[in-house]
Motif scaffolding. Structure first.
Motif, short mmCIF file in Angstrom:
data_model
loop_
_atom_site.label_atom_id
_atom_site.label_comp_id
_atom_site.label_asym_id
_atom_site.label_seq_id
_atom_site.Cartn_x
_atom_site.Cartn_y
_atom_site.Cartn_z
N ARG A 1 -2.62 -23.95 -43.98
CA ARG A 1 -2.41 -25.40 -43.96
C ARG A 1 -1.00 -25.74 -44.44
N LYS A 2 -0.56 -25.06 -45.52
CA LYS A 2 0.80 -25.32 -46.04
C LYS A 2 1.83 -24.97 -44.97
N TYR B 1 1.96 -27.62 -42.13
CA TYR B 1 2.72 -28.82 -42.48
C TYR B 1 4.21 -28.52 -42.50
N PHE C 1 5.42 -28.16 -38.95
CA PHE C 1 5.41 -29.44 -38.23
C PHE C 1 6.65 -30.25 -38.56
N TYR C 2 6.98 -30.29 -39.87
CA TYR C 2 8.09 -31.15 -40.28
C TYR C 2 9.45 -30.47 -40.16
N TYR D 1 10.80 -31.98 -36.89
CA TYR D 1 10.12 -33.21 -36.49
C TYR D 1 11.13 -34.32 -36.23
N GLU E 1 0.25 -35.25 -49.05
CA GLU E 1 0.40 -33.80 -48.81
C GLU E 1 0.18 -33.03 -50.09
N HIS F 1 -2.81 -30.19 -50.90
CA HIS F 1 -2.61 -28.81 -51.38
C HIS F 1 -3.29 -28.61 -52.73
N ASP G 1 -6.91 -28.04 -52.08
CA ASP G 1 -7.15 -26.67 -51.62
C ASP G 1 -7.19 -25.71 -52.80
#
Lengths: 79, 228
Positions: free
Chosen positions: A45-46, A49, A52-53, A56, B18, B22, B25
């Protein structure tokens, strides 16, 4: 008639032996599940992100949304 | 907005959200660690007939199950306090908007330069155009500039309400007679949906919040249009 002696079975410390074995097992399972979550969910997940950026372009994203007609404050260019 | 069968948070649209994602998580990883350990030990205890009846003291195990939980708590507390203080950073907002809760709609006031004020009512299902989200759309959206620090001052005119937008990581109570402040930066353009988050009467579920995030020049055009 002759009888052979059976070996003396272990009669003491059975619970301790079981606990010694399974405490290690419990640590492995619990740390393993945490490890699986961290490297299966949290770290991807980190990375998602961050990726993605990295490149972007918010204006490009905005223009695409604008053309799709989703905004009420901004009309599409072609309208 | 949320989608059906969603389990996790909505995608983060602000830096604070964001960080919260995290942190969640990290904490959930610790929760899984403890839960699997406890479940394993319960299963262990339930699947044996062996006992030990001579326990006199338990100094060693008492030490372990005092120190390890303390370490776990510190491992959770440190990132938690980091995010908490991050949320309170002074960030010099470019814009201040007031959000006033009523039964059962929101009023938004943009009074930094001119006096722009409007109500935001939910669009009823029978009036909803095709492709719009049921119970989430409003007649006048709250438009904000993207990539700018924004301050929202939240209060209420009658009963308790709460101004919340999950994807921005914002939830602030609207208390009559009190001004609460929240700040955020929206990283992307788009629409972000939220709902009133404090029980406020019959139509508590029917006073949603919609934020429309656009570049600054379009925000300025919109506010000029609204004023004229």
């Amino acid at each position: 008639m002759s009888s052979t002696l059976l070996p003396k079975p272990q009669m003491r410390g059975l619970l301790a032996k079981r606990l010694r074995f399974h405490i290690v097992g419990a640590m492995i399972v619990s740390l393993g599940s945490a490890f699986l979550y961290k490297y299966g969910v949290a770290e991807p997940r980190k990375r998602l992100y961050a990726d993605f950026y990295k490149n972007y372009d918010s204006m490009k994203d905005f223009e695409a949304m604008r053309e799709a007609g989703v905004f009420e404050s901004v009309q599409p260019k072609n309208s | 907005m949320a989608h059906p069968l969603q389990l996790g948070f909505q995608d983060a649209m602000s830096p604070v959200m964001e960080e919260l994602l995290h942190f969640h998580d990290h904490t959930l990883m610790i929760v899984f660690l403890i839960s699997t350990l406890v479940l394993y030990i319960i299963t262990l205890m339930m699947t044996t007939k062996l006992t030990y009846t001579n326990t006199m003291n338990a100094q060693e195990v008492e030490m372990i199950w005092t120190i390890l939980p303390a370490i776990v708590l510190i491992t959770i507390a440190l990132p938690s306090l980091r995010v908490l203080y991050l949320m309170d950073e002074i960030n010099n907002p470019h814009l201040t908007i007031k959000a006033m809760g009523h039964q059962w709609y929101w009023t938004y006031e943009y009074t930094d330069y001119e006096n722009l004020e409007f109500d935001s009512y939910m669009i009823h299902t029978q009036d909803l155009p095709n492709g719009y989200f049921r119970l989430l759309e409003v007649d006048h959206r709250m438009v904000m500039p993207m990539e700018s620090p924004i301050r929202i001052l939240i209060s209420a005119e009658d009963v308790l309400h709460s101004w919340a937008i999950p994807s921005l990581g914002v939830k602030t109570d609207a208390v009559p007679g009190r001004l609460n402040q929240t700040t955020f930066i929206i990283t992307r353009p788009g629409m972000f949906y939220g709902q009133c988050s404090e029980i406020c009467g019959a139509n508590h579920s029917f006073m949603p919040i919609v934020v429309e995030s656009v570049p600054l020049q379009y925000f300025e055009n919109w506010s000029s249009l609204m004023l004229s």
